[in-house]
Motif scaffolding. Structure first.
Motif, PDB file in Angstrom:
ATOM      1  N   TYR A  35     -33.327  17.591  36.081  1.00 35.71           N
ATOM      2  CA  TYR A  35     -32.221  18.391  35.538  1.00 35.71           C
ATOM      3  C   TYR A  35     -30.909  17.615  35.548  1.00 35.71           C
ATOM      4  O   TYR A  35     -29.873  18.122  35.985  1.00 35.71           O
ATOM      5  N   GLY A  39     -24.928  20.834  32.696  1.00 34.21           N
ATOM      6  CA  GLY A  39     -25.393  22.219  32.673  1.00 34.21           C
ATOM      7  C   GLY A  39     -26.428  22.485  33.742  1.00 34.21           C
ATOM      8  O   GLY A  39     -26.424  23.544  34.380  1.00 34.21           O
ATOM      9  N   GLU A  43     -25.925  25.076  36.863  1.00 36.62           N
ATOM     10  CA  GLU A  43     -26.894  26.140  37.137  1.00 36.62           C
ATOM     11  C   GLU A  43     -27.368  26.070  38.579  1.00 36.62           C
ATOM     12  O   GLU A  43     -27.484  27.088  39.274  1.00 36.62           O
ATOM     13  N   SER A  44     -27.634  24.858  39.066  1.00 42.53           N
ATOM     14  CA  SER A  44     -28.117  24.658  40.427  1.00 42.53           C
ATOM     15  C   SER A  44     -27.079  25.102  41.456  1.00 42.53           C
ATOM     16  O   SER A  44     -27.391  25.836  42.401  1.00 42.53           O
ATOM     17  N   SER A  46     -24.434  27.111  40.995  1.00 41.66           N
ATOM     18  CA  SER A  46     -24.127  28.540  40.897  1.00 41.66           C
ATOM     19  C   SER A  46     -25.239  29.379  41.528  1.00 41.66           C
ATOM     20  O   SER A  46     -24.964  30.416  42.148  1.00 41.66           O
ATOM     21  N   ASN A  47     -26.496  28.925  41.396  1.00 41.82           N
ATOM     22  CA  ASN A  47     -27.601  29.614  42.071  1.00 41.82           C
ATOM     23  C   ASN A  47     -27.453  29.528  43.586  1.00 41.82           C
ATOM     24  O   ASN A  47     -27.710  30.503  44.307  1.00 41.82           O
ATOM     25  N   CYS A  77     -18.458  24.347  41.181  1.00 44.58           N
ATOM     26  CA  CYS A  77     -18.953  24.966  39.941  1.00 44.58           C
ATOM     27  C   CYS A  77     -17.863  24.954  38.867  1.00 44.58           C
ATOM     28  O   CYS A  77     -18.153  24.689  37.696  1.00 44.58           O
ATOM     29  N   LYS A 199     -20.455  28.799  31.494  1.00 40.14           N
ATOM     30  CA  LYS A 199     -21.846  28.594  31.064  1.00 40.14           C
ATOM     31  C   LYS A 199     -22.061  28.841  29.572  1.00 40.14           C
ATOM     32  O   LYS A 199     -22.927  28.207  28.957  1.00 40.14           O
TER      33      LYS A 199
END
Length: 227
Positions: A35, A39, A43-44, A46-47, A77, A199
């Protein structure tokens, strides 16, 4: 001292509760080379923010135990989101990609982000006759207000991305005053709204920029034919 020992013992038991079997090893085997995009990183992170916030609530532990990494993740982020969008919109804004100039400073990155988006809107209209829907512009500006509020908070708390990582600054001054507090539920509320802009702004404008890509591809194709 007794409470500390009990706390450490409890956490030790929690760690030992993870089984070391084939199924669990497959679950924890990370494909860290898969990844490699802004982006993907956004995503990583924010998770991770969501998982940690929910885990604090679930366990009942006070947020103090995880406040610094949670705040760092949320701040990072924003940085990833700004840089990701700048990289995308700089292809259309006809402005230099200035992420390196801003470095880790969120205010500068946020200003660059807005500049590239707004210049893209102008260039699409002036150079290609592509009008951006007024509702799309309105939505962009509306979410910018939430991002600006969160950016200002982090700029005040951690201007150069050091305070959440180290207890002292480069001059050996404390990163925060002893009685300084911040409620992470307020941060989460702003974060949840801000992450929408970071996002999905590219997706919002992609229906317009794809038309520019088609024009450029057509031009390149015709030039190659004429060579």
């Amino acid at each position: 001292m007794k409470n500390i020992v009990l706390f450490l013992a409890k956490n030790k038991n929690m760690n030992n509760s993870i089984p070391d079997d084939n199924r669990t090893r497959a679950q924890f085997n990370a494909y860290i080379g898969t990844y490699l995009s802004f982006g993907g990183y956004l995503e990583s992170y924010s998770n991770a923010f969501e998982v940690l916030i929910k885990e604090v609530h679930k366990t009942g532990f006070h947020i103090d135990h995880l406040a610094y990494p949670i705040l760092f993740i949320a701040r990072h982020c924003l940085e990833l989101g700004f840089k990701s969008n700048i990289r995308y919109f700089s292809k259309y804004s006809q402005k230099d990609n200035s992420t390196k100039k801003a470095g880790h400073y969120l205010e500068g990155l946020f200003n660059d982000f807005k500049l590239h988006v707004r210049e893209t809107i102008r260039v699409l209209k002036t150079n290609y006759g592509i009008e951006i829907d007024k509702e799309d512009i309105k939505d962009f500006e509306m979410y910018c207000k939430d991002v600006e509020e969160l950016t200002n908070i982090f700029h005040s708390l951690d201007k150069s991305s050091d305070s959440f990582r180290y207890p002292v600054d480069r001059n050996n001054n404390n990163s925060f005053d002893y009685k300084e507090t911040i409620n992470l539920l307020d941060i989460k509320e702003l974060f949840d709204r801000s992450i929408i802009l970071l996002k999905f702004t590219t997706s919002l404008f992609e229906k317009y920029t794809i038309l520019v890509d088609e024009v450029k591809d057509s031009y390149i194709h015709s030039e190659m034919i004429n060579i």
